[in-house]
Structures are given as C-alpha cells and as structure tokens.
Design a protein around this motif. Structure first.
Motif, PDB file in Angstrom:
ATOM      1  N   ARG A  55     -52.878  85.816  56.038  1.00 22.67           N
ATOM      2  CA  ARG A  55     -51.394  85.727  56.713  1.00 22.67           C
ATOM      3  C   ARG A  55     -50.698  85.140  56.073  1.00 22.67           C
ATOM      4  N   PHE A  56     -51.061  83.505  56.158  1.00 26.15           N
ATOM      5  CA  PHE A  56     -50.565  83.180  55.655  1.00 26.15           C
ATOM      6  C   PHE A  56     -50.079  83.013  54.379  1.00 26.15           C
ATOM      7  N   TYR A  57     -51.140  82.783  53.117  1.00 26.85           N
ATOM      8  CA  TYR A  57     -50.239  83.618  51.904  1.00 26.85           C
ATOM      9  C   TYR A  57     -50.162  85.210  51.445  1.00 26.85           C
ATOM     10  N   LEU A  58     -50.008  85.890  52.936  1.00 25.76           N
ATOM     11  CA  LEU A  58     -49.343  86.609  52.530  1.00 25.76           C
ATOM     12  C   LEU A  58     -47.802  86.862  52.304  1.00 25.76           C
ATOM     13  N   PHE A  59     -47.578  86.323  53.861  1.00 25.46           N
ATOM     14  CA  PHE A  59     -46.476  85.616  54.272  1.00 25.46           C
ATOM     15  C   PHE A  59     -45.688  84.320  52.750  1.00 25.46           C
ATOM     16  N   LEU A  60     -46.176  83.724  52.670  1.00 29.20           N
ATOM     17  CA  LEU A  60     -46.109  82.391  51.584  1.00 29.20           C
ATOM     18  C   LEU A  60     -45.855  83.449  50.224  1.00 29.20           C
ATOM     19  N   TRP A  61     -45.986  84.767  49.956  1.00 28.70           N
ATOM     20  CA  TRP A  61     -46.366  85.331  48.703  1.00 28.70           C
ATOM     21  C   TRP A  61     -44.909  85.710  48.996  1.00 28.70           C
ATOM     22  N   LEU A  62     -44.273  86.836  49.847  1.00 27.72           N
ATOM     23  CA  LEU A  62     -43.398  87.608  50.207  1.00 27.72           C
ATOM     24  C   LEU A  62     -41.990  86.679  50.466  1.00 27.72           C
ATOM     25  N   HIS A  63     -42.405  85.467  50.715  1.00 29.17           N
ATOM     26  CA  HIS A  63     -40.604  84.248  50.891  1.00 29.17           C
ATOM     27  C   HIS A  63     -40.724  84.595  49.188  1.00 29.17           C
ATOM     28  N   TRP A  64     -41.975  84.108  48.794  1.00 27.03           N
ATOM     29  CA  TRP A  64     -41.706  83.102  46.840  1.00 27.03           C
ATOM     30  C   TRP A  64     -40.953  84.878  46.291  1.00 27.03           C
ATOM     31  N   VAL A  65     -42.037  86.075  46.516  1.00 28.33           N
ATOM     32  CA  VAL A  65     -41.014  87.144  45.393  1.00 28.33           C
ATOM     33  C   VAL A  65     -39.384  87.416  45.408  1.00 28.33           C
ATOM     34  N   ILE A  66     -38.796  87.381  47.231  1.00 32.18           N
ATOM     35  CA  ILE A  66     -37.543  87.140  47.908  1.00 32.18           C
ATOM     36  C   ILE A  66     -36.873  86.172  46.644  1.00 32.18           C
ATOM     37  N   ARG A  67     -37.252  84.931  46.363  1.00 33.52           N
ATOM     38  CA  ARG A  67     -36.478  83.757  46.281  1.00 33.52           C
ATOM     39  C   ARG A  67     -37.023  84.403  44.500  1.00 33.52           C
ATOM     40  N   VAL A  68     -37.573  84.689  44.138  1.00 34.62           N
ATOM     41  CA  VAL A  68     -37.823  84.565  41.984  1.00 34.62           C
ATOM     42  C   VAL A  68     -36.869  85.975  42.375  1.00 34.62           C
ATOM     43  N   THR A  69     -37.528  86.975  43.142  1.00 34.23           N
ATOM     44  CA  THR A  69     -36.486  88.251  42.889  1.00 34.23           C
ATOM     45  C   THR A  69     -34.853  87.636  42.930  1.00 34.23           C
ATOM     46  N   LEU A  70     -34.288  87.346  43.742  1.00 33.35           N
ATOM     47  CA  LEU A  70     -32.920  86.977  43.833  1.00 33.35           C
ATOM     48  C   LEU A  70     -32.260  86.043  42.951  1.00 33.35           C
ATOM     49  N   CYS A  71     -33.111  85.045  42.865  1.00 36.83           N
ATOM     50  CA  CYS A  71     -32.574  84.221  42.133  1.00 36.83           C
ATOM     51  C   CYS A  71     -32.494  84.953  40.214  1.00 36.83           C
ATOM     52  N   SER A  72     -33.444  85.055  40.324  1.00 31.27           N
ATOM     53  CA  SER A  72     -33.636  85.471  38.509  1.00 31.27           C
ATOM     54  C   SER A  72     -32.292  87.175  38.055  1.00 31.27           C
ATOM     55  N   VAL A  73     -32.437  88.213  39.084  1.00 34.05           N
ATOM     56  CA  VAL A  73     -31.898  88.548  38.923  1.00 34.05           C
ATOM     57  C   VAL A  73     -30.507  88.755  39.386  1.00 34.05           C
ATOM     58  N   LEU A  74     -29.714  87.603  40.336  1.00 32.95           N
ATOM     59  CA  LEU A  74     -28.352  87.367  40.184  1.00 32.95           C
ATOM     60  C   LEU A  74     -27.767  86.636  39.347  1.00 32.95           C
ATOM     61  N   LEU A  75     -28.798  85.412  38.539  1.00 26.74           N
ATOM     62  CA  LEU A  75     -28.470  84.732  37.738  1.00 26.74           C
ATOM     63  C   LEU A  75     -28.060  85.468  36.399  1.00 26.74           C
ATOM     64  N   ALA A  76     -29.395  86.377  35.844  1.00 21.87           N
ATOM     65  CA  ALA A  76     -29.407  87.025  34.654  1.00 21.87           C
ATOM     66  C   ALA A  76     -27.960  88.537  35.032  1.00 21.87           C
ATOM     67  N   SER A  77     -27.718  88.606  35.924  1.00 13.80           N
ATOM     68  CA  SER A  77     -26.363  89.658  36.482  1.00 13.80           C
ATOM     69  C   SER A  77     -25.773  88.688  35.648  1.00 13.80           C
TER      70      SER A  77
END
Length: 194
Positions: free
Chosen positions: A3-25
C-alpha cells in the motif's frame, strides 16, 4: 508495504502528469499564438482553428518530451519524507549517515541518476514485452507503427512503480523507514483504528 508503494506511486503519477502536461501545454500554446501573430492574424474560421490545433499538437509532443524530463527530476524531491500507509522514503546525506529532513534539488542529483537509469531499464523491458505482444497478437509489424510519446509516457508511469520498489536496494542513500520507529504509540494507535 505494498500500500505504501501504491500510494507513493499514485501521488508521483499525479505530480508528473500535471507538471509535464501543463508545462508542455503552456509552452505549446505560446508557440501557437506566436505563429498565429507572425502570420498576420488571419480571420478565425474552421480551417484556421484546425491549423492552429495541428500546430499546437505538433509542438505539444515536442515540448512534452522535454517537460517530462524536468517533471521527473522535480517529482523525485516530493517522494521523500511523505508518509503513506505507515512508511516513508528517507534520503541519507552524502557526508554522514544523517537523514535529510529538508531536501534540495542539489541533494537529488546522484539519486536521480541512479533512479533515472533504473527507470530507463524497466521502461525498456516493458517496451520489449509490448513489442513481442504486438508482433504476436496484433496486425502491427514494427514498433514505429504505433509507438509515440503517449505510449512512452504510459511505459514510464508503469516503470515508475517498479522503480520505487527497487530504489532502496539500488541506491544506498534511500531508505524506507517505518513511522512506528519515530512514534512508539503508532502501533497501538494503528491497532485501535483497526
């Protein structure tokens, strides 16, 4: 621990996705607007909108590959010292065995290089599996018929989960610590909640 790795990964996915997509957009939008103004502001119509969208899409793919690298580096800072499911990742200082509470980007360079290489190898393994799957079970005959930045992004996100699991074993500066060690009442609190 899973569960630790799953939650860590989910938070990381949200951060990477939002940051990269918003900057590129944002950068792609600015380039599109610049091209529109440099062409003398033609009157907006269906064809002009379609052309502007095609320009935006072209530049978005280009800038997303760059902003993804920036986002991967920046996101690594936020996986440390964040508690999930009773555990947290800790970064150990270079000179001593002290755990860093305040992490700067300069502290992440060595860890990021090891983690990034781990991410590349896992993404490559996933790409090989995807290529074997497409060769055996689909009508595609080569990788370049279907592969683009969007598929690569998906492979990177999947590889990110496995890289977090292997990061502690691969890099001696990264440790997974239980919150029960910091707070002896954590176990009794956890038992009381369950």
């Amino acid at each position: 621990m899973s569960r630790f790795y799953l939650f860590l990964w989910l938070h990381w996915v949200i951060r990477v996705t939002l940051c990269s997509v918003l900057l590129a957009s944002g950068v792609s939008f600015l380039v599109t607007i610049f091209i529109y103004f440099s062409q003398g502001l033609p009157p907006l119509g269906v064809e002009i909108f379609r052309a502007l969208f095609n320009i935006f899409e072209f530049w978005f793919q280009f800038f997303w590959s760059l902003t993804l690298l920036v986002s991967l580096f920046r996101s690594l800072k936020y996986i440390f010292n964040a508690p999930y499911a009773g555990y947290e990742l800790k970064l150990v200082a270079c000179e001593s065995s002290d755990v860093l509470e305040e992490i700067g980007y300069g502290d992440l360079v060595k860890v990021w290089r090891k983690w990034f290489m781990l991410l590349i190898w896992i993404s490559g393994a996933i790409m090989i599996l995807a290529l074997v799957y497409t060769y055996l079970f689909t009508s595609f005959s080569s990788l370049f018929e279907w592969f683009n930045i969007y598929w690569l992004f998906g492979f990177i996100l999947i590889a990110g989960y496995f890289s977090f699991i292997l990061l502690g074993a691969r890099c001696k500066k990264v440790k997974v610590k239980s919150l029960a060690i910091k707070n002896p009442n954590f176990r009794s609190l956890k038992r009381g909640l369950m």
